[in-house]
Design a protein around this motif. Structure first.
Motif, PDB file in Angstrom:
ATOM      1  N   GLU A 162       0.878  -1.173   0.000  1.00  0.00           N
ATOM      2  CA  GLU A 162       0.000   0.000   0.000  1.00  0.00           C
ATOM      3  C   GLU A 162       0.912   1.219   0.000  1.00  0.00           C
ATOM      4  O   GLU A 162       1.592   1.499   0.993  1.00  0.00           O
ATOM      5  CB  GLU A 162      -0.895   0.008   1.229  1.00  0.00           C
ATOM      6  CG  GLU A 162      -1.840   1.197   1.295  1.00  0.00           C
ATOM      7  CD  GLU A 162      -3.100   0.998   0.463  1.00  0.00           C
ATOM      8  OE1 GLU A 162      -3.340   1.844  -0.418  1.00  0.00           O
ATOM      9  OE2 GLU A 162      -3.817   0.009   0.698  1.00  0.00           O
ATOM     10  N   ARG A 212      -2.450   0.272  -4.243  1.00  0.00           N
ATOM     11  CA  ARG A 212      -1.916  -1.058  -3.954  1.00  0.00           C
ATOM     12  C   ARG A 212      -1.213  -1.637  -5.178  1.00  0.00           C
ATOM     13  O   ARG A 212      -1.745  -1.605  -6.292  1.00  0.00           O
ATOM     14  CB  ARG A 212      -3.037  -1.986  -3.490  1.00  0.00           C
ATOM     15  CG  ARG A 212      -3.696  -1.497  -2.209  1.00  0.00           C
ATOM     16  CD  ARG A 212      -4.897  -2.332  -1.833  1.00  0.00           C
ATOM     17  NE  ARG A 212      -5.608  -1.723  -0.710  1.00  0.00           N
ATOM     18  CZ  ARG A 212      -6.732  -2.197  -0.184  1.00  0.00           C
ATOM     19  NH1 ARG A 212      -7.294  -3.294  -0.695  1.00  0.00           N
ATOM     20  NH2 ARG A 212      -7.304  -1.575   0.822  1.00  0.00           N
ATOM     21  N   ARG A 235       1.029  -5.162  -6.341  1.00  0.00           N
ATOM     22  CA  ARG A 235       1.516  -6.517  -6.025  1.00  0.00           C
ATOM     23  C   ARG A 235       2.832  -6.751  -6.749  1.00  0.00           C
ATOM     24  O   ARG A 235       2.902  -6.718  -7.978  1.00  0.00           O
ATOM     25  CB  ARG A 235       0.510  -7.585  -6.431  1.00  0.00           C
ATOM     26  CG  ARG A 235       0.980  -8.987  -6.039  1.00  0.00           C
ATOM     27  CD  ARG A 235      -0.036 -10.044  -6.369  1.00  0.00           C
ATOM     28  NE  ARG A 235       0.431 -11.376  -5.974  1.00  0.00           N
ATOM     29  CZ  ARG A 235      -0.265 -12.499  -6.164  1.00  0.00           C
ATOM     30  NH1 ARG A 235      -1.470 -12.450  -6.733  1.00  0.00           N
ATOM     31  NH2 ARG A 235       0.241 -13.658  -5.783  1.00  0.00           N
ATOM     32  N   ASP A 259      -6.384  -5.077  -6.234  1.00  0.00           N
ATOM     33  CA  ASP A 259      -7.371  -4.767  -5.198  1.00  0.00           C
ATOM     34  C   ASP A 259      -7.217  -5.699  -4.001  1.00  0.00           C
ATOM     35  O   ASP A 259      -8.048  -5.675  -3.082  1.00  0.00           O
ATOM     36  CB  ASP A 259      -8.790  -4.887  -5.758  1.00  0.00           C
ATOM     37  CG  ASP A 259      -9.078  -3.840  -6.828  1.00  0.00           C
ATOM     38  OD1 ASP A 259      -8.570  -2.712  -6.687  1.00  0.00           O
ATOM     39  OD2 ASP A 259      -9.813  -4.152  -7.788  1.00  0.00           O
ATOM     40  N   GLU A 260      -6.158  -6.498  -4.014  1.00  0.00           N
ATOM     41  CA  GLU A 260      -5.950  -7.451  -2.927  1.00  0.00           C
ATOM     42  C   GLU A 260      -5.634  -6.728  -1.619  1.00  0.00           C
ATOM     43  O   GLU A 260      -5.241  -5.564  -1.596  1.00  0.00           O
ATOM     44  CB  GLU A 260      -4.805  -8.404  -3.284  1.00  0.00           C
ATOM     45  CG  GLU A 260      -5.094  -9.269  -4.512  1.00  0.00           C
ATOM     46  CD  GLU A 260      -3.896 -10.136  -4.871  1.00  0.00           C
ATOM     47  OE1 GLU A 260      -3.497 -10.962  -4.036  1.00  0.00           O
ATOM     48  OE2 GLU A 260      -3.361  -9.960  -5.983  1.00  0.00           O
ATOM     49  N   THR A 261      -5.788  -7.453  -0.510  1.00  0.00           N
ATOM     50  CA  THR A 261      -5.527  -6.901   0.815  1.00  0.00           C
ATOM     51  C   THR A 261      -4.057  -6.502   0.936  1.00  0.00           C
ATOM     52  O   THR A 261      -3.163  -7.310   0.632  1.00  0.00           O
ATOM     53  CB  THR A 261      -5.883  -7.928   1.900  1.00  0.00           C
ATOM     54  OG1 THR A 261      -7.249  -8.294   1.755  1.00  0.00           O
ATOM     55  CG2 THR A 261      -5.646  -7.351   3.299  1.00  0.00           C
ATOM     56  N   GLU A 315      -0.321  -5.826   2.396  1.00  0.00           N
ATOM     57  CA  GLU A 315       0.494  -6.586   3.359  1.00  0.00           C
ATOM     58  C   GLU A 315       1.614  -5.742   3.976  1.00  0.00           C
ATOM     59  O   GLU A 315       2.090  -6.053   5.065  1.00  0.00           O
ATOM     60  CB  GLU A 315       1.079  -7.818   2.653  1.00  0.00           C
ATOM     61  CG  GLU A 315      -0.018  -8.746   2.149  1.00  0.00           C
ATOM     62  CD  GLU A 315       0.496  -9.811   1.210  1.00  0.00           C
ATOM     63  OE1 GLU A 315      -0.032 -10.944   1.277  1.00  0.00           O
ATOM     64  OE2 GLU A 315       1.414  -9.522   0.421  1.00  0.00           O
ATOM     65  N   ARG A 327       0.660  -8.038   7.189  1.00  0.00           N
ATOM     66  CA  ARG A 327       0.617  -9.507   7.169  1.00  0.00           C
ATOM     67  C   ARG A 327       1.870 -10.032   7.816  1.00  0.00           C
ATOM     68  O   ARG A 327       2.979  -9.657   7.416  1.00  0.00           O
ATOM     69  CB  ARG A 327       0.510 -10.046   5.737  1.00  0.00           C
ATOM     70  CG  ARG A 327       0.732 -11.580   5.670  1.00  0.00           C
ATOM     71  CD  ARG A 327       0.618 -12.139   4.290  1.00  0.00           C
ATOM     72  NE  ARG A 327       1.628 -11.723   3.355  1.00  0.00           N
ATOM     73  CZ  ARG A 327       2.862 -12.267   3.261  1.00  0.00           C
ATOM     74  NH1 ARG A 327       3.257 -13.199   4.123  1.00  0.00           N
ATOM     75  NH2 ARG A 327       3.689 -11.834   2.327  1.00  0.00           N
TER      76      ARG A 327
END
Length: 412
Positions: A326, A338, A340, A354-356, A358, A389
């Protein structure tokens, strides 16, 4: 106050250098040797000028570089330079407006990175720059410090040459080019840039000699070179001269050791003044007493991720990584959100998601860790990176670190 920003015109270069001289507190004229060099290197397309009516009050430019990134590849990087505001126009938003325009242009051009060396470290953090490399300075007491040299150092021959001799310069540049892929932060030298390490204005020598060059060779093959000067000093009749190391490159430990011994053993000197070396320079492990070397690290490259996805995908990683970042970036909102990152030693990919998240951090901290010189875990301990995470911080920290400390060979 109404300030107009526009590309500098070639007819305005005299005013450009006058403004820079005022901005850096030295007053005109700008040093003649430096002005001649920068006139040959500046790209007007990449130079922003700020005007208050008919008065030039601010300047900023970039050079079109390529910089080595972890893994040995290179990426386009804008070398930010000649940033200055007349003292009569400070604290009026001139610098911010030039930085805004400059980063918008780099974004439009698709250049993923921006680099600078700062006159004052605190200036550029608010524009998303993080300290991505440090440099080592040292004052070695050569009358007390002994050296342990690598095998083969005694087999090399040393030769004094004119550093500006065209053949010598070409050989040194060829050796330098072989060194560029080895260390993150190294800059590929475009035509004309071979003269930058040879800058030696007489008014800046402070009693030292003109620049001298020594070559380390084996059977005619150049294995290393050092450029330096000597400042004679005498203390109650005894010699106490200084050797001032400007720049040095070596292909292997033997050449590095041979050059270091030469510099430490020069007659009538008792001190080697080392400037701008990597923080993991081998000399730290060749000297008998680092306390008598007065070693000090200083901030060097300040780095900005102009395009987060292209920058992160453009390097490789020391260990497999799959983390969702993020990223906060108020100054360049196209980087916000975000991302990845997946990658390893063979390549990487960075895409919006759009994933959570970490790991949460600003673009400044991401820039500090980008070349592998700053630990993301250390930034987390300072409260600048948040782990969302469990295990993500350790994974990213291990992946981002490099085998060698990042370092740039010269300013710009």
């Amino acid at each position: 106050m109404s300030i107009e920003l526009r590309q500098l015109d070639g007819s305005e270069l005299d005013r450009f250098f006058e403004t820079l001289a005022h901005a850096f507190g030295q007053g005109p004229p700008f040093p003649a040797e430096m002005e001649e060099l920068w006139r040959s290197l500046l790209e007007l397309k990449r130079t922003v000028s700020a005007w208050d009516g008919e008065q030039l009050v601010g300047t900023a430019s970039t050079f079109d570089f390529r910089v080595t990134v972890p893994g040995g590849g290179s990426l386009p990087a804008a070398g930010v330079t000649a940033v200055g505001v007349r003292p009569t126009h400070r604290r009026r938003g001139v610098l911010r407006s030039m930085m805004r325009r400059q980063l918008d242009e780099l974004h439009a051009w698709g250049e993923p990175l921006a680099l600078l060396t700062a006159s004052e470290p605190e200036i550029y953090g608010r524009f998303g720059y993080g300290v991505a490399s440090e440099e080592l300075t040292a004052r070695i007491d050569t009358s007390r410090v002994r050296l342990t040299l690598p095998e083969g150092a005694d087999e090399l021959s040393l030769r004094l040459v004119d550093p500006r001799d065209p053949e010598v310069l070409a050989r040194c540049e060829e050796l330098y080019a072989r060194r560029v892929p080895v260390r993150p932060g190294m800059l590929e030298r475009r035509p004309g840039w071979q003269w930058v390490p040879l800058r030696d204005p007489a008014e800046k020598r402070d009693g030292a000699s003109p620049m001298i060059c020594v070559l380390a060779e084996s059977d005619g093959e150049l294995r290393g070179y050092a450029r330096y000067a000597v400042r004679p000093r005498w203390d109650t009749g005894s010699p106490h001269g200084q050797v001032l190391l400007h720049n040095m490159e070596a292909l292997d430990p033997a050449a590095h050791g041979a050059l270091l011994r030469y510099l430490c053993d020069l007659d009538l000197t008792t001190e080697l003044d080392v400037r701008s070396r990597p923080t993991d320079d081998p000399l730290l492990h060749m000297v008998s007493d680092t306390r008598r070397c007065h070693v000090r690290p200083l901030d060097q490259l300040h780095l900005r991720l102009v395009e987060v996805d292209a920058a992160l995908a453009g390097r490789t990683y020391a260990a497999p990584v799959d983390v969702v970042f993020e990223v906060a970036d108020a100054f360049c909102p196209w980087n916000e959100g975000r991302w990845r990152l997946t990658g390893d030693a063979h390549g990487a990919r960075c895409v919006r998601t759009d994933e959570t998240p970490e790991l949460a951090l600003s673009v400044r901290e991401l820039a500090s860790g980008y070349l592998g010189g700053t630990s993301l875990s250390a930034l987390a301990d300072a409260g600048l990176v948040r782990e969302l995470r469990s295990g993500a911080l350790a994974e990213a920290t291990t992946a981002f670190r490099g085998a060698l400390a990042p370092w740039a060979p010269h300013g710009f």
